[in-house]
Design an enzyme around this catalytic site. Structure first.
Site, PDB file in Angstrom:
ATOM      1  N   GLY A   1       1.518   4.948   9.808  1.00 35.42           N
ATOM      2  CA  GLY A   1       1.352   4.741  11.235  1.00 35.42           C
ATOM      3  C   GLY A   1       1.553   5.991  12.068  1.00 35.42           C
ATOM      4  O   GLY A   1       0.804   6.246  13.012  1.00 35.42           O
TER       5      GLY A   1
ATOM      6  N   GLU B   1       3.024  -0.514  -0.924  1.00 36.00           N
ATOM      7  CA  GLU B   1       1.759  -1.203  -0.688  1.00 36.00           C
ATOM      8  C   GLU B   1       0.684  -0.707  -1.643  1.00 36.00           C
ATOM      9  O   GLU B   1      -0.099  -1.499  -2.199  1.00 36.00           O
ATOM     10  CB  GLU B   1       1.295  -0.976   0.753  1.00 36.00           C
TER      11      GLU B   1
END
Length: 779
Positions: free
Chosen positions: A22, A87
């Site tokens: 992010g 992830e």
């Protein structure tokens, strides 16, 4: 778990899962990418929380599992985030387990730097540069949304998808009557595999479009679909064929051509395998099996009607399936009509439907009716009755015993009748007296249009008034003649055929359980006959020479106890190129003439339970290369000729319960690389030849109850496909160490092997073994 099985049991929630750091990309690149995806209709999961290295949340793991694909945006600080790496690990796990597509994007980083950081990324991914968001979005959209999934009804599909697994170009055919479920199956297959192809298209109603708008329209439709709305216009079919080949020959393509009924429709659409890139799949659905044979498809799936005795146990449910003629689409309509109703209401509805069929169900049956040939058009009950509801003698099809009786007694009309289907198990005694047959004798002479005559017993029907095993033998009066243009004759329990029986126009004969001794007398020919079923005709001793049945495809003499030999001229007739199946099981067959070896197109030979059959002629199999099934179960066979090694396409060899059979010819299996099922259970086999190791396609091998078999040979060849090995009840003491080479083995049965002493050290590559049963108590 394969991707195909994953797809069939799981529904996607997202098209794309975005994996990114992010801090690096959220407010610029990733945000713009997400926006473009949404605009293009790509359902995308993006975690909007600002995370600083914390552990991955359960909802993120769930989102990854529910995504068709993942996009990994590698940025400068990507590897500093534990959550990003977790992830990524989950994404790669889904890629390995279910085939999830993964697309890496390198945002202001060199791909080689990423490779150095992880040591594995470079091996796993196709590299993409993140230069233009619009370009990336288009690429992803073309791959993700190239083939839109089609709506498919649940629980109405059954097809083996293994036929789709190879890197060569394959043509796949799906055939069956109208309403049987070809569309559902084709749509299901399309949904399971379209994501694997660079481009895909489902071309509907080919026959209808071809007739209404011509081949040029179909070519334009196909090209514009594949080229994603490129609006390409072509002016003639040859140009169109050239454009199809140019656009597809280097692309892995999936195309479904639905509802084809003529080769002309495919000439400039399908072309040949050279038109398509490696791994392409061309699926064609049709009612015409012959069309698919002409096209030489690599895999043919014949859709069969639901068998109400095989699939259902309840009598009430049997009647539901019987009413719908086994058609899945009709079952769906009737199911909605009966849903949430009690048993009594079901019975009431079914009773009413027998007298006044449901309009929607009739529409489904009419789909099938319109596409059937003369031997199958017997399901349009309401359709037939509409014009003359009270005058069955004027109908084109008769199926109710009372209506048939009334029509014959009245002697009115009958000139338009094409089909008669009479179920004697629900008939009254009126059908078993000479008067009614005398009447039939008079009327039949007028019935020039009669194509199908079926007189049979069906004890599963609720209205049956007779018990199985108490059938009446049917005596036809002297001088009785069948209508001259009859194409399909099915008459069970017939005492004898008329002395003047000809049958030159018959395509199919079904005279099971008859008392006839000879099918034809004199020099008469059955020039059009394709299917001859005389099973359980106990008195039969003679059938016509094959030269008098030149178009014969299947002969069934199962249970004909008095039939013991064929004419020696069976295979000498040069035109016997259609004969595919000979069934002599449980007959009195003692020997076969050597000339049967001339039947080079034969695919099935069944001599099961022919206990008096002991030996084949020596050279019988030399030219029978196309033989796929050789069934000798419980026969009297003592040995096989060396020529059996010529059966290079043989897939099944069954010698179970052949007590006199002890040994194979030594080099029998050298050229049998396609043999998949070898069954020797309870036979007299003592040993296997050294050539056994050449059976590289063998999947199942059974020696159950072979008490004389004491040594299993070394596995020296390429037996990579053997999954089931049954050695139960044999005399073996041990297994060879090379048993560990059977890497596909799933079941190994050694129960009741009283002499068995030890296992070899099982190799690690036997990881697929899931069921081991032995006298040592291991499982």
């Amino acid at each position: 778990m394969s991707y195909d099985s994953f797809c069939s049991n799981y529904k996607w929630t997202y098209d794309v899962f975005l994996n990114f750091r992010g801090e690096d990309t959220r407010l610029n690149f990733t945000d713009h990418l997400y926006t473009h995806f949404v605009r293009r209709g790509i359902t995308t999961f993006r975690d909007d929380r600002l995370r600083r290295g914390e552990e991955i949340q359960p909802e993120l793991l769930k989102a990854i599992e529910e995504s068709r694909s993942s996009i990994v945006v590698f940025s400068k600080n990507y590897a500093d985030s534990r959550c990003c790496l977790d992830e990524l690990a989950k994404i790669m796990d889904r890629r390995r387990q279910s085939g999830q597509m993964v697309f890496p994007i390198f945002y202001h980083v060199d791909p080689s730097d990423v490779c150095k950081q992880t040591g594995t990324f470079g091996e796993a991914f196709i590299k993409y540069e993140s230069k233009h968001i619009e370009e990336i979005t288009t690429i992803i959209a073309n791959i993700i949304l190239n083939g839109k999934p089609l709506f498919v009804e649940d629980n109405l599909v059954g097809i083996d998808l293994h036929c789709m697994e190879s890197n060569d170009v394959r043509l796949v055919g799906i055939c069956g009557m109208g309403g049987i479920g070809k569309t559902t199956i084709a749509s299901y297959v399309y949904n399971q595999i379209y994501w694997k192809f660079e481009c895909s298209s489902f071309l509907e109603k080919v026959t209808e479009v071809y007739k209404d708008k011509g081949p040029l329209h179909l070519q334009n439709q196909l090209l514009n679909c594949i080229l994603d709305g490129g609006n390409k216009k072509i002016s003639n079919v040859r140009q169109g064929a050239h454009e199809i080949k140019n656009n597809f020959q280097f692309r892995k393509t999936l195309i479904v051509f639905y509802d084809v009924d003529d080769m002309d429709q495919l000439e400039f659409l399908v072309g040949n395998r050279d038109w398509y890139g490696k791994g392409s799949r061309i699926i064609i659905t049709t009612r015409d099996k012959h069309l698919l044979n002409m096209l030489k498809v690599d895999y043919l799936h014949e859709v069969e009607k639901l068998d109400y005795m095989k699939h259902l146990s309840s009598l009430l449910l049997n009647l539901v399936v019987y009413y719908c003629q086994g058609l899945p689409l009709a079952l769906k309509v009737l199911g909605s009509l009966l849903c949430d109703k009690t048993r009594c209401e079901w019975e009431s509805e079914l009773h009413k439907l027998e007298k006044e069929p449901d309009v929607k169900i009739q529409n489904v049956l009419k789909i099938s009716f319109d596409g059937l040939d003369a031997s199958q058009k017997r399901m349009g009950r309401k359709i037939v009755q509409e014009q003359y509801p009270e005058e069955p003698s004027k109908w084109s099809r008769l199926w109710s015993p009372s209506d048939i009786y009334s029509a014959f007694i009245s002697e009115k009309g009958m000139k338009n009748v094409e089909t008669i289907s009479l179920n004697l198990s629900i008939s009254k005694e009126i059908w078993f007296n000479s008067k009614i047959f005398d009447q039939m004798k008079k009327v039949f002479a007028k019935m020039k249009k009669l194509r199908l005559l079926k007189v049979y017993y069906n004890y599963d029907y609720e209205g049956s008034v007779h018990q199985e095993g108490h059938e009446y033998k049917m005596h036809l009066p002297k001088g009785f003649e069948f209508p001259p243009n009859l194409r399909y004759l099915h008459w069970e329990n017939l005492e004898s055929l008329p002395s003047n029986f000809h049958g030159e126009n018959l395509v199919a004969i079904d005279l099971k359980s008859s008392n006839i001794k000879e099918l034809l007398t004199g020099e008469k020919c059955l020039v059009e006959l394709k299917f001859n079923d005389l099973r359980n005709s106990q008195q039969l001793i003679k059938i016509p020479e094959f030269s008098r049945m030149p178009r014969l495809e299947k002969l069934n003499l199962e249970g004909c106890k008095s039939f013991c030999q064929l004419y020696s001229s069976i295979g000498t007739f040069s035109r016997m190129q259609f004969l595919k199946e000979l069934n002599f099981s449980e007959s009195g067959m003692r020997e076969l003439p050597s000339s049967i070896g001339s039947l080079i197109f034969l695919e099935t030979l069944d001599l099961s339970k022919c206990r008096k059959f002991e030996k084949f002629p020596d050279m019988i199999f030399v030219n029978m290369e196309r033989l796929r099934l050789l069934l000798l179960f419980e026969s009297g066979i003592e040995e096989l000729p060396s020529s059996i090694g010529s059966l290079i396409f043989l897939e099944t060899l069954d010698l179970s319960k052949c007590r006199k059979f002890e040994k194979f010819p030594d080099m029998i299996f050298v050229n049998m690389g396609r043999l998949r099922w070898l069954m020797l259970s309870k036979s007299g086999i003592k040993e296997l030849p050294s050539s056994f190791a050449y059976l590289e396609s063998l999947q199942s091998f059974s020696l159950i109850g072979c008490s004389n078999f004491n040594k299993f040979p070394e596995i020296q060849g390429n037996m990579k496909h053997l999954e089931y090995l049954y050695l139960e009840g044999t005399a073996i003491r041990e297994l060879p160490t090379s048993i560990g080479c059977l890497e596909a083995l799933q079941l190994l049965y050694l129960k009741d092997c009283s002499n068995f002493e030890r296992f070899p050290e099982i190799q690690k590559n036997m990881e697929n073994l899931r069921d081991l049963r032995s006298v040592l108590g291991r499982s």
